[in-house]
Design an enzyme around this catalytic site. Structure first.
Site, mmCIF file in Angstrom:
data_model
loop_
_atom_site.group_PDB
_atom_site.id
_atom_site.type_symbol
_atom_site.label_atom_id
_atom_site.label_comp_id
_atom_site.label_asym_id
_atom_site.label_seq_id
_atom_site.Cartn_x
_atom_site.Cartn_y
_atom_site.Cartn_z
ATOM 1 N N PHE A 136 -15.542 3.798 6.779
ATOM 2 C CA PHE A 136 -14.158 4.147 6.429
ATOM 3 C C PHE A 136 -13.910 4.148 4.917
ATOM 4 C CE2 PHE A 136 -14.163 -0.465 7.454
ATOM 5 C CZ PHE A 136 -13.671 -0.991 6.258
ATOM 6 N N ASN A 194 -2.049 0.329 6.679
ATOM 7 C CA ASN A 194 -1.525 -0.903 7.272
ATOM 8 C C ASN A 194 -0.677 -1.724 6.298
ATOM 9 O OD1 ASN A 194 -3.570 -1.854 5.707
ATOM 10 N ND2 ASN A 194 -4.777 -2.744 7.365
ATOM 11 N N HIS A 249 -2.303 -5.433 1.566
ATOM 12 C CA HIS A 249 -3.589 -6.111 1.371
ATOM 13 C C HIS A 249 -3.295 -7.552 0.985
ATOM 14 C CE1 HIS A 249 -7.565 -7.196 -0.212
ATOM 15 N NE2 HIS A 249 -6.887 -7.807 -1.168
ATOM 16 N N ARG A 285 -2.112 -14.223 4.839
ATOM 17 C CA ARG A 285 -2.898 -13.557 5.896
ATOM 18 C C ARG A 285 -2.152 -13.643 7.230
ATOM 19 N NH1 ARG A 285 -7.168 -10.298 4.475
ATOM 20 N NH2 ARG A 285 -7.915 -10.601 6.590
ATOM 21 N N TYR A 315 -12.427 -2.058 -3.760
ATOM 22 C CA TYR A 315 -12.968 -2.130 -2.402
ATOM 23 C C TYR A 315 -14.500 -2.010 -2.378
ATOM 24 C CZ TYR A 315 -8.458 -2.106 0.045
ATOM 25 O OH TYR A 315 -7.231 -2.446 0.553
ATOM 26 N N LYS A 342 0.821 -1.226 0.000
ATOM 27 C CA LYS A 342 0.000 0.000 0.000
ATOM 28 C C LYS A 342 0.858 1.281 0.000
ATOM 29 C CE LYS A 342 -4.021 -2.176 2.217
ATOM 30 N NZ LYS A 342 -5.002 -2.092 3.338
ATOM 31 N N THR A 375 -5.685 -6.683 10.888
ATOM 32 C CA THR A 375 -5.945 -5.418 10.189
ATOM 33 C C THR A 375 -5.395 -4.221 10.970
ATOM 34 O OG1 THR A 375 -7.993 -6.427 9.402
ATOM 35 C CG2 THR A 375 -7.777 -4.033 9.125
ATOM 36 N N GLU A 433 -9.543 -10.948 -7.561
ATOM 37 C CA GLU A 433 -8.625 -9.811 -7.393
ATOM 38 C C GLU A 433 -7.440 -9.903 -8.362
ATOM 39 O OE1 GLU A 433 -9.722 -8.863 -2.721
ATOM 40 O OE2 GLU A 433 -7.795 -9.807 -3.164
ATOM 41 N N ARG A 485 2.319 -6.208 9.536
ATOM 42 C CA ARG A 485 1.585 -5.068 10.096
ATOM 43 C C ARG A 485 2.090 -4.684 11.483
ATOM 44 N NH1 ARG A 485 -4.313 -6.877 7.703
ATOM 45 N NH2 ARG A 485 -4.291 -5.581 5.826
HETATM 46 N N1 UDP Z 1 -9.788 -0.233 7.174
HETATM 47 C C1 UDP Z 1 -9.874 1.029 7.752
HETATM 48 N N2 UDP Z 1 -10.599 1.147 8.918
HETATM 49 C C2 UDP Z 1 -11.218 0.095 9.515
HETATM 50 C C3 UDP Z 1 -11.122 -1.176 8.921
HETATM 51 C C4 UDP Z 1 -10.402 -1.312 7.754
HETATM 52 O O1 UDP Z 1 -9.348 2.004 7.233
HETATM 53 O O2 UDP Z 1 -11.864 0.282 10.577
HETATM 54 C C5 UDP Z 1 -9.021 -0.380 5.928
HETATM 55 C C6 UDP Z 1 -7.672 -1.065 6.112
HETATM 56 O O3 UDP Z 1 -6.721 -0.475 5.222
HETATM 57 C C7 UDP Z 1 -7.986 -2.503 5.718
HETATM 58 C C8 UDP Z 1 -8.984 -2.282 4.591
HETATM 59 O O4 UDP Z 1 -9.785 -1.185 5.021
HETATM 60 O O5 UDP Z 1 -6.831 -3.208 5.323
HETATM 61 C C9 UDP Z 1 -9.892 -3.456 4.292
HETATM 62 O O6 UDP Z 1 -10.514 -3.872 5.475
HETATM 63 P P1 UDP Z 1 -10.660 -5.408 5.850
HETATM 64 O O7 UDP Z 1 -11.605 -5.499 7.000
HETATM 65 O O8 UDP Z 1 -10.991 -6.173 4.604
HETATM 66 O O9 UDP Z 1 -9.201 -5.796 6.405
HETATM 67 P P2 UDP Z 1 -8.000 -6.686 5.814
HETATM 68 O O10 UDP Z 1 -8.609 -7.855 5.078
HETATM 69 O O11 UDP Z 1 -7.195 -5.783 4.902
HETATM 70 O O12 UDP Z 1 -7.208 -7.092 7.026
#
Ligand code: UDP
Length: 140
Positions: free
Chosen positions: A59, A114, A117, A87, A51, A11, A93, A128, A104
């Site tokens: 968010f 973070n 992705h 993962r 997204y 990112k 996250t 994707e 992370r």
């Molecule tokens: N995100 C954010 N605020 C939140 C949750 C998620 O800005 O409260 C952002 C963060 O960059 C995250 C992305 O949205 O990686 C996608 O969220 P997801 O829940 O899919 O998390 P991930 O799969 O990336 O861990």
């Protein structure tokens, strides 16, 4: 276990700090192989489309703005159990909740910025990957 592919984005917070190589070292140390990679500056439309599943979340607008704030590196990773393996290496996250030794935990700036992705399931990974790569751009 069969080889699997997953989709990764390094990112804008990581490209801004010039730590894409550091992120890659975690990926390779986990036994994942980069089989496709390119650096892009996402358009607003690309980021919103990618997204789309989050478009009702509070968010969403901030996330799209962040994702277009600088270049990203999109990647296809291959390895055994690649989706789950990545993962695990990424960590939770929110970096505050991420396990020791994860990308992370060690590198992310915030829950939004973070650093990475990774696809959450093999079906999502296929979608994707197809969003960013043609078959012939992936060299296993
Ligand atoms: N995100 C954010 N605020 C939140 C949750 C998620 O800005 O409260 C952002 C963060 O960059 C995250 C992305 O949205 O990686 C996608 O969220 P997801 O829940 O899919 O998390 P991930 O799969 O990336 O861990």
């Amino acid at each position: 276990m069969a080889l699997e592919r997953t989709f990764s984005i390094i990112k804008p917070d990581a490209t801004r700090r010039n730590i894409t190589g550091k992120v890659l070292s975690y990926i390779e140390a986990a036994g994942l192989r980069v089989v496709a990679q390119k650096r892009l500056h996402l358009t607003k439309e690309q980021a919103e489309g990618f997204y789309a599943v989050h478009k009702e979340r509070p968010f969403f607008n901030d996330l799209v703005a962040f994702m277009i704030s600088g270049p990203v590196v999109v990647q296809v990773l291959e390895g055994e159990n690649a989706v789950a393996t990545y993962r695990e290496v990424m960590g939770a996250t929110n970096p505050a909740n991420a396990a020791e030794g994860t990308i992370r935990k060690d590198l992310a700036e915030s829950i939004e910025a973070n650093s990475v992705h990774g696809s959450d399931a093999p079906e999502t990974a296929a979608q994707e990957i197809a969003y960013f790569f043609k078959d012939e751009e992936i060299v296993g």
